[in-house]
Every structure is written in structure tokens, then in C-alpha cells.
Write a protein that holds these residues in place. Structure first.
Motif, mmCIF file in Angstrom:
data_model
loop_
_atom_site.group_PDB
_atom_site.id
_atom_site.type_symbol
_atom_site.label_atom_id
_atom_site.label_comp_id
_atom_site.label_asym_id
_atom_site.label_seq_id
_atom_site.Cartn_x
_atom_site.Cartn_y
_atom_site.Cartn_z
ATOM 1 N N ARG A 91 0.830 -1.214 0.000
ATOM 2 C CA ARG A 91 0.000 0.000 0.000
ATOM 3 C C ARG A 91 0.853 1.248 0.000
ATOM 4 O O ARG A 91 0.534 2.243 -0.668
ATOM 5 N N LEU A 139 2.173 1.808 -3.429
ATOM 6 C CA LEU A 139 1.113 2.345 -4.289
ATOM 7 C C LEU A 139 0.834 3.810 -3.973
ATOM 8 O O LEU A 139 0.607 4.637 -4.880
ATOM 9 N N LEU A 140 0.861 4.164 -2.660
ATOM 10 C CA LEU A 140 0.591 5.563 -2.285
ATOM 11 C C LEU A 140 1.703 6.472 -2.782
ATOM 12 O O LEU A 140 1.453 7.616 -3.216
ATOM 13 N N ARG A 141 3.025 6.005 -2.691
ATOM 14 C CA ARG A 141 4.117 6.815 -3.213
ATOM 15 C C ARG A 141 3.931 7.059 -4.716
ATOM 16 O O ARG A 141 4.143 8.182 -5.199
ATOM 17 N N ARG A 142 3.590 6.007 -5.426
ATOM 18 C CA ARG A 142 3.376 6.186 -6.865
ATOM 19 C C ARG A 142 2.228 7.155 -7.129
ATOM 20 O O ARG A 142 2.303 7.996 -8.026
ATOM 21 N N ARG A 143 1.209 7.032 -6.331
ATOM 22 C CA ARG A 143 0.070 7.940 -6.502
ATOM 23 C C ARG A 143 0.472 9.375 -6.193
ATOM 24 O O ARG A 143 0.103 10.317 -6.902
ATOM 25 N N LEU A 144 1.292 9.585 -5.107
ATOM 26 C CA LEU A 144 1.731 10.930 -4.740
ATOM 27 C C LEU A 144 2.605 11.524 -5.825
ATOM 28 O O LEU A 144 2.469 12.717 -6.164
ATOM 29 N N GLN A 167 1.225 15.914 -11.923
ATOM 30 C CA GLN A 167 0.033 16.557 -12.482
ATOM 31 C C GLN A 167 -0.110 17.987 -11.981
ATOM 32 O O GLN A 167 -0.516 18.896 -12.717
ATOM 33 N N GLU A 204 2.583 10.819 -8.961
ATOM 34 C CA GLU A 204 1.734 11.130 -10.111
ATOM 35 C C GLU A 204 0.955 12.412 -9.870
ATOM 36 O O GLU A 204 0.825 13.275 -10.753
ATOM 37 N N LEU A 205 0.444 12.597 -8.631
ATOM 38 C CA LEU A 205 -0.302 13.823 -8.324
ATOM 39 C C LEU A 205 0.609 15.042 -8.352
ATOM 40 O O LEU A 205 0.199 16.145 -8.814
#
Length: 460
Positions: free
Chosen positions: A366, A369-374, A380, A376-377
Motif C-alpha cells: 500500500r 502504491l501511495l508513493r506512486r500515486r503521490l 500533475q 503522479e499527483l
């Protein structure tokens, strides 16, 4: 033709106000005749019957004291159901008119029929309508014939052909029936009361299961006894069913309408009254064969039941029961092993699904996944800020260009200047500015201090 005025004057009379011609007189007479007698029925004897190639019919209608010319035009002359000949007594429906070319009185016929038959037919229709209105023809009151008549009364002439046909058919089809011939006259003035009286006697005797009223064919006059009211009422009052068979198939009488059953001919009536013995014999043979077949089937069914009971009895022996129980035990063991394997496979599959779900929920996974999401955000966000700054820069440039286009400084670049007073206000008018007043001139590349000097006017 007209009478001359001189002739009228010679007689001393005054000329009439209206003078008729033969044609106008004929038309006047024709109109008077047609209005007074629009449609009449005339009975008389035919004579001078003629039918030319045109198809029209011309004839004279006469009696002992007078005669009248008649004409019947196409297509009505072609609708006649008989051939008119001299000497025939007829009944004519016609219009009264005048044959104008000759000034002769004549009849224009619209319908013609033989006089005797037509009168009888009208009397027949009137009696039929009256009895029908009273309910004598009601189908609800008609009774069914006995299936096996034992005693039959035949009301007819003892010497006619009809009784021979009836007796022949009855003896051939059903010789077991007792048939009584009840003789009556079937034609003439004495026939109706004799027929009605015989119907009442036969009904009151209680001897007969059914009555047959019959006679052979003939003209309408020959069959008229069976169109009599007292005969119709005697049929209606009969305590036993009455079958009517009068004349041939095309002949219809009042007795046919009142009777419980109408047969087209005397022979057909005899066939309707009794069953066919040969057909009944064949039917009995078929029933006997069917009965034998049913008994054979019942015997076979009982044999099969006995065999089944024997098989059940043998199945109840101890050895057989032990063999069945052993087979059932083996079947249950195989079924239990199958259920255990199936349940183990279901539990293994469920365990694998749970492990996969646990791995999917592990903290390290998790966090990754959260690091990748951060990341990406963040990417962006940067791209969004850069796009926003670029849009704002472009907007600012466009606004600056628009402001510069309307700015006074742009005017200074073209060689103009702006004057300010000592207080820094823009000088807009040369009036009321005293000489020596300090001013400032704003140019494109800087400012210049100025002082007001007014020119003195020159002397002339």
C-alpha cells in the motif's frame, strides 16, 4: 283537330277557353285511371297470348262477361315460372293504364301466377304465420323419437304407394316393431277431419311409441289436407311424437312444421323411425369383440399383478435385503468420499482467494502504491501550475498591449509632450496661465522644466 271558329260562330256559341286534342285527352284519361287504380289484382282466363321477338308478353284476360287487353314487358315477362297459354286461369297484379296510340284501355301486368295455386299459397302463408305466432312451430317443444320403437302407427291411405314403401323399409330394417296401418283419406274435403280424428284416437290409445303421418307426392291441391288447421292442432296436441313425411323432398306442409320431426319422403321417414337391424347386429358384434378384448386385457393385467407381487415377495427375503443394504452402504461410502473431495477443493480455492486478498492489503504494497500515486499527483500539479502560469502570462501580455495601445505614453513616442503645472496637474488650456509660471514638459525620454513667456504685441 280543332273545331273552326266559323263553325262555332255559326252555332251562336262563344269559343271554349280550352280545346283538347286526342293526345291530350288520352293523357288526361290515363292520368285519371292511374290515379284512381294504381295497382289491382285481377283473376281471369288467358286468351290471345302472344310473345313477339321483343320478349314482351301480350294477352287478353277475360271472364264470362268481359275482357281486357293486357301487356307484360321485359324483364318481368322473363321472370315467369310457367308458360302462359290460352285457356289458363291466372291471377295478375297490374297497373291500369291507357294505350294512347289507339285510345284503348289496357292493363300493364307486373306479376302473374296460376290462379288456384296462388290463392292456396297465400292461404298457406297466412296459416303458417298465425300458427307460428301461437308457438306451434317452437323447436323447444319438439320431442326426440324413441331409439327402439316397439309399436308404430302409420296414418295414411291404405291403398297408396307411400304405405307400401314404409312397410317395406320397416320390415327390412326392424322386423321386431309392430306396425299398425291407420287408414285415412289423404286428399279431398273429407281428409282433414279424418286425419285429425285418427291422430287424436291414436294418441289417446296409449298403444304407440310414435306416429307417422305420410302420403305420396302431388300438387299443392293434392297435399292441401296436410295444410289444414285442425290437422296441425291435432299434431300439436298428440301425446306421442309425430313424424311428418308428406310428398316429395321439395314439398313442405304445415304438418311438417308442427311435427316433432319432418322427413323428406315416406321411405326416409321409415328409416328415421327404426334402427337398421343389420347395422345394429354389426354394432353388437363389435361390442362383443370389444368385451372379449377388455376381458383379455383385464386377465393380462391380473397376471402382471401376480408376477409383480411374486417379485416383491422374493425381494423381501433376508439375503436379498442384505445384498441391497450392502449395495446401498457402498453407494453411501462413494458418495461421502465424493462430498469430502468436493468440500476440500472448495476450501482450498477459498484459502487461495483469501491469501490473494491479504497480499493485496499488505502495508508495504500500500505504501508503494501511495508513493506512486503521490508522485503522479505532484507531476500533475506541476504541469497544471505551468499551464496556468503560461495562460496568465499570455493574458498579461495581451492586456499590456491593449493598455499600451490606449496609453498617453504611446502618443509621446510620436513627438508629442504633456504639460504639468507646479502642482503636477495636467495643463489642458493656455488661458489663465500667467507669464513666468513654471511648468514641466513630459517627453518620451524624460522631462524638461519650462517657464511661460508671452510675446509682446508689436506697434504699428
Amino acid at each position: 283537330m280543332h273545331a273552326s271558329d266559323d263553325h262555332l260562330s255559326d252555332r251562336g256559341g262563344s269559343p271554349p277557353r280550352h280545346i283538347l286534342t286526342p293526345s291530350s285527352l288520352n293523357r288526361l284519361v290515363r292520368d285519371l285511371l292511374e290515379d284512381a287504380l294504381p295497382l289491382v289484382w285481377i283473376e281471369g282466363e288467358l286468351s290471345n297470348v302472344a310473345r313477339p321477338a321483343s320478349g314482351h308478353l301480350y294477352f287478353t284476360l277475360k271472364d264470362a262477361g268481359a275482357q281486357v287487353r293486357c301487356a307484360m314487358f321485359r324483364p318481368k315477362s322473363g321472370w315467369l315460372k310457367f308458360k302462359p297459354v290460352d285457356g289458363m286461369h291466372v291471377l295478375v297484379r297490374a297497373r291500369v293504364g291507357l294505350y294512347e296510340p289507339r285510345g284503348e284501355f289496357q292493363l300493364v301486368a307486373e306479376h302473374m301466377e296460376p290462379a288456384g295455386e296462388g290463392a292456396l299459397q297465400r292461404e298457406f302463408e297466412q296459416l303458417k304465420a298465425r300458427l307460428d305466432a301461437e308457438g306451434l312451430f317452437d323447436a323447444a317443444r319438439k320431442r326426440a323419437l324413441p331409439r327402439y320403437a316397439r309399436r308404430i302407427g302409420v296414418i295414411t291411405s291404405a291403398t297408396g304407394a307411400a304405405i307400401r314403401d314404409v312397410l317395406s323399409v320397416l320390415s327390412r330394417r326392424w322386423p321386431l316393431a309392430d306396425v299398425d296401418v291407420l287408414p285415412v283419406p289423404v286428399q279431398g274435403r273429407e281428409a282433414p277431419p279424418a286425419i285429425a280424428n285418427m291422430l287424436r284416437k291414436a294418441s289417446a290409445s296409449g298403444r304407440y311409441d310414435v306416429l307417422l303421418l305420410t302420403r305420396g307426392g302431388g300438387s299443392l291441391e293434392d297435399l292441401w289436407a296436410f295444410n289444414d288447421e285442425q290437422v296441425a292442432r291435432a299434431i300439436h296436441a298428440s301425446a306421442v311424437p309425430v313424424v311428418s313425411a308428406v310428398g316429395h323432398e321439395i314439398d313442405v306442409s304445415i304438418a311438417d312444421f308442427v311435427a316433432d320431426l319432418r322427413a323428406p319422403t315416406p321411405s326416409a321417414a321409415a328409416e328415421l323411425l327404426v334402427p337398421d337391424a343389420s347395422a345394429l347386429r354389426r354394432h353388437l358384434q363389435q361390442l362383443q369383440q370389444r368385451l372379449v378384448m377388455l376381458e383379455q386385457r383385464r386377465l393380462q393385467a391380473r397376471i402382471q399383478r401376480v408376477d409383480h407381487l411374486l417379485a416383491r415377495l422374493q425381494a423381501q427375503r433376508p439375503q436379498a435385503r442384505l445384498a441391497r443394504d450392502r449395495e446401498r452402504l457402498l453407494h453411501l461410502q462413494r458418495r461421502l468420499l465424493g462430498i469430502q473431495r468436493e468440500q476440500s477443493q472448495r476450501l482450498q480455492a477459498r484459502l487461495e482467494r483469501v491469501q490473494a486478498r491479504l497480499l493485496a492489503q499488505h502495508p508495504r504494497l500500500r505504501l508503494l502504491l501511495l508513493r506512486r500515486r503521490l508522485a503522479e499527483l505532484a507531476r500533475q500539479l506541476r504541469e497544471s501550475m505551468e499551464r496556468r502560469l503560461e495562460r496568465e502570462r499570455l493574458t498579461l501580455q495581451q492586456t499590456a498591449r491593449a493598455l499600451h495601445a490606449v496609453s498617453p505614453l504611446a502618443t509621446l513616442d510620436r513627438g508629442y509632450a504633456i504639460l504639468f503645472d507646479a502642482e503636477g496637474k495636467v495643463l489642458r488650456s493656455a488661458k489663465h496661465v500667467a507669464e513666468g509660471t513654471p511648468l514641466r514638459a513630459r517627453l518620451a525620454d524624460g522631462e524638461l522644466p519650462l517657464s511661460v513667456v508671452r510675446d509682446k504685441p508689436t506697434e504699428q
